[in-house]
Scaffold this active site. Structure first.
Site, mmCIF file in Angstrom:
data_model
loop_
_atom_site.group_PDB
_atom_site.id
_atom_site.type_symbol
_atom_site.label_atom_id
_atom_site.label_comp_id
_atom_site.label_asym_id
_atom_site.label_seq_id
_atom_site.Cartn_x
_atom_site.Cartn_y
_atom_site.Cartn_z
ATOM 1 N N GLU A 171 58.017 34.460 76.077
ATOM 2 C CA GLU A 171 56.867 35.344 76.284
ATOM 3 C C GLU A 171 55.777 34.811 75.379
ATOM 4 O OE1 GLU A 171 54.237 37.051 75.996
ATOM 5 O OE2 GLU A 171 54.756 39.150 75.639
ATOM 6 N N GLU A 180 47.688 30.989 74.584
ATOM 7 C CA GLU A 180 48.605 30.821 73.448
ATOM 8 C C GLU A 180 49.415 29.526 73.542
ATOM 9 O OE1 GLU A 180 51.066 34.223 72.852
ATOM 10 O OE2 GLU A 180 49.384 35.587 72.508
#
Length: 719
Positions: A171, A180
């Site tokens: 995740e 990210e």
């Protein structure tokens, strides 16, 4: 001095310098800066050990993610299915969890019977906490936690993993999906850390965009001329209006955008797909070209974006970040703040008609997306998902500095015609050909407004280089160079010499200060007003004349979750993580946080009430202000916060940064959309009319710039 003595003496000097440096460096390492809420200035303070870590933890979205029930359930379901599949094939289930955070996904794998589990977490304090959480839940012997980035993991008899994993769960997504580093993370893991034909969770991500016509949203990106009256206006410099703006995604709670503020010109369509399973290569850079039919007349101003994950290899379980109106059942739409939706501002506007076909070029690199201006007409292109062109159009970026100096909400505020009219009308009443004006604030257009209205002289205080540069450009573009003088100094340090010994007779401010949370602009201006009492004449005219700090007890629909303990997630005890988050918040976060509350629905539980009143016109204020009191709860609900805002009295008109409509019980508050408000979070408590009060205690010291704010709900005896 002989050479031995000289050597001893030099050694002694060196030793003392070393000790001095050691003490100095260690003491300095415990100091950090923060913005003082009262005066808006940066100040240094001695921070507790590991302050930076705590600050990072407090400002992360870990707690918010854990409140995301849909996310948790669907990851759990996909993990359970993957482990069952491996065991059905007669294989050991070897799980690698990248970016484990709390260790939640690894514990899910352990509960589902995985044979081996390796969890990696690069952020040390969080990784250590994950170890404690895992131990607390009885899985310490089943889960190996590595405090490393996944790219640093090694495989082999002496490596971090004895052998490659065959189930990858990660995740590592943000609002923009890839911000990210998801592309690089999956690419490295597929190549180095997992076996061929492994199960990857999630398996595929799809990015959707929709073309939008919205003059309102566009005002958060492009500055328009400011009309002062029928024959005077402030014109933005040409290099500002021609600037393509920032390509950075504008993340927001799109579900809360009023539908009358935008018009959809196309249906949503998938612009990019990312296959995380390794069946096709994950490219760091791509171009996608799409031809889309137009559903309505309008101007292509902006793009809406969201994404969807296929959680399992079969695509049976989907996790979508689409706004409510695109969800199958909007009433069951999951609220989340860690994954929102995004707006992309197009470099130029294209006018289209219903039935037209537009061509859109989309691009991405390893961390972001950007888009070209839509072109009309059908083109001879490869219509596959990914055009294999090698040429990536350069990412547009701000060339004018305005998108650097001003936030999107600040740009919207400058474009607010009603707000500008209030200031123009007030200035017209006081400005004469003999007026000498002093304007205090950051990047304000009021100095130009005063000059255009005929003031003799205007002093604009701009301590920031970027705001000073932008103000000079506006001065040049509006031909008022002979009337405006910029003072590059903090307002608190102004002297009569800075004002060229002129007698200032008009003091003006919006007030707006970059370093301040919006409700605190009123105290920042007051600090400047107090410091100028010996510089300005007693009869100086001041705009605004009065500032009030106001508040209301509220029942937040969802925002309270970002500060609320989770306790248990999918049956796993997360209290140790809660404790770490709460400690980090108590050490680093201000008691009043800024939030654009139009994005976060809340209902009033009390009437709006005044906390503080400041008289700018006279500048009369005690060095220390203390108020306490209580406000009756007038509606039943769950009190989980207090919302604060500033009202400014400009002549007989109230200029608010808070509610724009009268408060109504059980109805969501309508907030001013071009400003943030302040939020004081309270432990959620069920309250009832007539049985509870909101108690408050406020203290502000204008000499030391120290302040304390406390709010609490208490029961009240009734007869």
């Amino acid at each position: 001095m002989n050479c031995i003595a000289k050597h001893v003496w030099c050694s002694w000097i060196f030793f003392n310098r070393y000790i001095y440096w050691k003490i100095f460096s260690e003491s300095m390492s415990s100091f950090t800066s923060r913005v003082n809420l009262v005066c808006g200035k940066k100040e240094w303070f001695r921070a507790p050990e590991h302050y930076d870590f705590y600050q990072e933890i407090a400002r992360s979205s870990y707690a918010d993610m854990l409140h995301d029930t849909e996310r948790n359930e669907k990851y759990f379901s996909a993990i359970k299915k993957a482990i069952h599949t491996m065991k059905e094939q007669g294989k050991a289930a070897k799980v690698l969890d990248i970016g484990t955070g709390t260790g939640l996904l690894s514990m899910m794998a352990a509960w589902c019977g995985a044979d081996s589990i390796t969890a990696c977490e690069v952020f040390g304090p969080v990784g250590k906490c994950a170890e404690a959480v895992i131990k607390e839940n009885g899985f310490a012997d089943k889960i190996k936690v590595l405090l490393k980035h996944s790219s640093q993991l090694t495989v082999g008899p002496d490596g971090d993993l004895k052998e490659k994993a065959n189930i990858l769960v990660a995740e590592v997504f943000d609002t923009e999906l890839i911000g990210e580093g998801a592309i690089l993370t999956f690419h490295h893991a597929l190549k180095n850390l997992i076996e061929a034909d492994s199960i990857v969770i999630p398996s595929v991500a799809s990015v959707y965009i929709q073309v939008i016509d919205s003059p309102f949203i566009s005002k958060w990106m492009k500055l328009s001329p400011v009309h002062i009256n029928s024959n005077k206006m402030i014109t933005p410099p040409s290099f500002v209006t021609e600037c393509p703006g920032s390509s950075v995604a504008h993340d927001l709670q799109m579900s809360q955008l009023p539908h009358d503020k935008f018009k959809t010109l196309t249906d949503p369509f998938c612009i990019f797909e990312f296959d995380f399973t390794g069946k096709s290569e994950i490219k760091e850079k791509r171009v996608a070209v799409k031809q889309i039919p137009v559903q309505d007349n309008g101007n292509c101003d902006v793009l809406f974006m969201w994404w969807e994950l296929k959680m399992d290899m079969d695509g049976d379980t989907l996790l979508s970040t689409a706004p409510k109106w695109m969800q199958p059942d909007p009433t069951k739409s999951q609220w989340r703040d860690h994954w929102m939706q995004a707006i992309y501002y197009l470099p130029d506007t294209t006018k289209v008609l219903k039935g037209d076909i537009i061509t859109i070029n989309a691009y991405h690199d390893a961390h972001s997306f950007w888009f070209g201006t839509p072109r009309l007409g059908v083109e001879n292109i490869d219509k596959s998902d990914d055009n294999e062109e090698n040429t990536i159009e350069e990412k547009p970026g701000c060339s004018c500095l305005m998108h650097v100096t001003d936030s999107r909400l600040r740009i919207g505020m400058k474009n607010d015609a009603a707000r500008n009219h209030i200031f123009a009308a007030a200035l017209e009443k006081v400005i004469t050909i003999s007026s000498v004006c002093l304007c205090i604030g950051d990047g304000s257009l009021l100095p130009l407004m005063a000059a255009k209205l005929g003031a003799k002289k205007v002093f604009a205080v701009e301590p920031s280089y970027l705001h000073e540069t932008m103000t000079r450009a506006y001065i040049e573009a509006n031909d008022v160079k002979d009337k405006i003088t910029i003072i590059k100094k903090e307002p608190l340090n102004l002297t009569k010499e800075d004002l060229e010994m002129e007698e200032v007779n008009v003091l003006i401010s919006e007030p707006y200060f970059v370093n301040s949370i919006r409700p605190w602009d009123l105290t920042c201006f007051l600090c400047s007003r107090l410091s100028l009492k010996d510089v300005l004449p007693s009869d100086v005219k001041v705009i605004p004349q009065i500032g009030r700090l106001r508040a209301v007890a509220v029942d937040f629909e969802d925002l309270w979750k970002i500060r609320a303990p989770v306790n248990s997630v999918e049956g796993f005890n997360i209290t140790k993580f809660d404790q770490m988050i709460q400690k980090a918040i108590s050490l680093t976060d201000a008691v009043i946080e800024p939030h654009p509350l139009w994005e976060y629905p809340c209902k009033p539980l009390s009437d709006a009430f005044n906390l503080l009143k400041f008289d700018y016109a006279t500048g009369n204020c005690q060095n220390k202000v203390e108020v306490c009191g209580e406000q009756p709860i007038t509606s039943s609900g769950t009190c989980n916060g207090v919302a604060l805002w500033a009202d400014f009295y400009v002549d007989d008109t109230i200029l608010t940064t808070g509610p724009v409509e009268a408060l109504k019980p059980d109805c969501p508050i309508s907030w001013y959309m071009n400003s943030q408000q302040g939020v004081y979070f309270i432990d959620p408590l069920s309250v009832t009319t007539g049985h509870h009060v909101l108690k408050y205690n406020i203290s502000i010291n204008f000499k030391t710039f120290e302040s304390t704010f406390t709010f609490a709900i208490e029961g009240r005896d009734t007869v």
